[in-house]
Design a protein around this motif. Structure first.
Motif, short mmCIF file in Angstrom:
data_model
loop_
_atom_site.label_atom_id
_atom_site.label_comp_id
_atom_site.label_asym_id
_atom_site.label_seq_id
_atom_site.Cartn_x
_atom_site.Cartn_y
_atom_site.Cartn_z
N VAL A 45 -26.09 -5.74 35.62
CA VAL A 45 -24.75 -5.77 35.02
C VAL A 45 -24.01 -6.99 35.53
N VAL A 46 -23.34 -7.69 34.62
CA VAL A 46 -22.42 -8.75 35.01
C VAL A 46 -21.00 -8.28 34.74
N THR A 47 -20.04 -8.91 35.37
CA THR A 47 -18.65 -8.44 35.27
C THR A 47 -17.74 -9.62 34.96
N PRO A 48 -17.69 -10.04 33.68
CA PRO A 48 -16.83 -11.17 33.32
C PRO A 48 -15.37 -10.73 33.20
N PRO A 49 -14.45 -11.69 33.18
CA PRO A 49 -13.04 -11.35 32.94
C PRO A 49 -12.89 -10.67 31.58
N ALA A 50 -12.02 -9.68 31.51
CA ALA A 50 -11.87 -8.91 30.27
C ALA A 50 -11.41 -9.79 29.11
N GLU A 51 -10.60 -10.80 29.39
CA GLU A 51 -10.10 -11.64 28.29
C GLU A 51 -11.22 -12.43 27.63
N SER A 72 -11.56 -1.39 32.28
CA SER A 72 -10.52 -2.11 33.00
C SER A 72 -9.98 -3.24 32.15
N ARG A 73 -8.68 -3.50 32.29
CA ARG A 73 -8.08 -4.64 31.61
C ARG A 73 -8.34 -5.95 32.34
#
Length: 311
Positions: A45-51, A72-73
């Protein structure tokens, strides 16, 4: 596509259906497409910024969608899936995950370990297909020691437009942070240097093995491609980065990693229409693992229908 084969063996071993002792959750899922064997492997899993999922969206609308999905926002978990295909005596790896390209994403980069846990020897891989050359698709092939374990006659299939683009990449239309753009530039440069002698480029499409065809779509990157599997009336499309979880509700939202966002939107709409009309199975890089499902028309949009897990 017949029944899911959870104990299918790609290399005539019995280990594929067993769970590694250090794995808390399943990391592979096997299906049959006619006579073609398919194994979806989670690279983590990667976790990029939501935007980054919707750079052209109103922040309030994007935030509401994330709220509705219990996400998450700020940042969200993005699955990273690769695929192993066996057809006509060939063993084909489609994309290779993150490797160690982004230390900030420590929960990804597990592909080599998970191939081994599934009983797949790197030396048995005859072909690699790259949907495109972003770092989370070529990184696994850049891990120290991997190239030495691959066959010297390995064929690496990538569109000619993709290989050409990464010789001098342009990030001007993406929403990638400068640091990630630099990671992408570095990874592609090292990949082309390491594997140039094994590249098998194509213009529009290429049959890699019986019933296994890679076809350029463009959009996400200039040479982005999808892989269509066809056997015995069954179909599956590996869509790479053409489709994301948000694409079904908001196909018009631009992903921050897209090099031609408008064309990427057109590509995903065409692809969803094809999937809905043909009933083909879909697997995509960033849909939640195991990412096996179908697409159905829903008014002017499309909806994602995950497969029931077959135990």
């Amino acid at each position: 596509m017949g029944q899911h084969q959870t104990n299918m063996s790609l290399d005539n071993t019995s280990r594929l259906g067993t769970q590694g002792p250090d794995e808390l959750v399943p990391s592979r899922y096997a299906v049959m497409v006619g006579e073609i064997e398919v194994l979806v492997i989670s690279d983590g899993v990667v976790t990029p910024p939501a935007e980054s999922m919707a750079t052209n969206a109103d922040p309030a609308v994007r935030g509401a969608w994330l709220d509705d999905m219990f996400l998450s926002r700020d940042a969200f978990d993005w699955a990273l899936n690769a695929v192993v295909v066996r057809s006509g005596g060939q063993t084909i790896l489609i994309d290779s995950g993150l490797g160690v390209e982004v230390p900030d994403f420590p929960r990804a980069g597990h592909l080599v370990h998970r191939l081994e846990a599934a009983g797949i020897d790197l030396a048995s891989v005859t072909d690699v297909v790259l949907t495109h050359m972003h770092f989370d698709h070529v990184g696994g092939l850049l891990v120290d020691g991997v190239k030495e374990r691959l066959r010297p006659d390995l064929r690496v299939h990538v569109s000619a437009a993709e290989a050409k683009f990464w010789e001098a990449p342009d990030f001007s239309r993406t929403g990638m942070p400068p640091a990630l753009a630099e990671v992408a530039r570095s990874a592609s440069k090292r990949f082309l240097k390491a594997y140039r002698g094994q590249l098998r480029t194509f213009e529009e499409e290429q049959e890699v093995a019986p019933g296994v065809v890679v076809a350029r779509t463009g959009g996400h990157t200039p040479g982005h491609s999808v892989v269509r599997l066809t056997s015995g009336g069954d179909r599956l499309i590996f869509a790479g980065d053409a489709l994301f979880p948000v694409s079904f509700d908001h196909p018009e939202w631009h992903n921050g990693f897209e090099h031609d966002p408008e064309e990427a939107t057109r590509v995903r709409l065409r692809l969803m229409r094809e999937l809905a009309e043909t009933g083909a199975w879909l697997v995509s890089t960033h849909l939640p693992f195991p990412s096996v499902g179908r697409v159905a028309a829903a008014g002017d949009l499309y909806r994602w229908v995950p497969a029931w897990w077959d135990y």
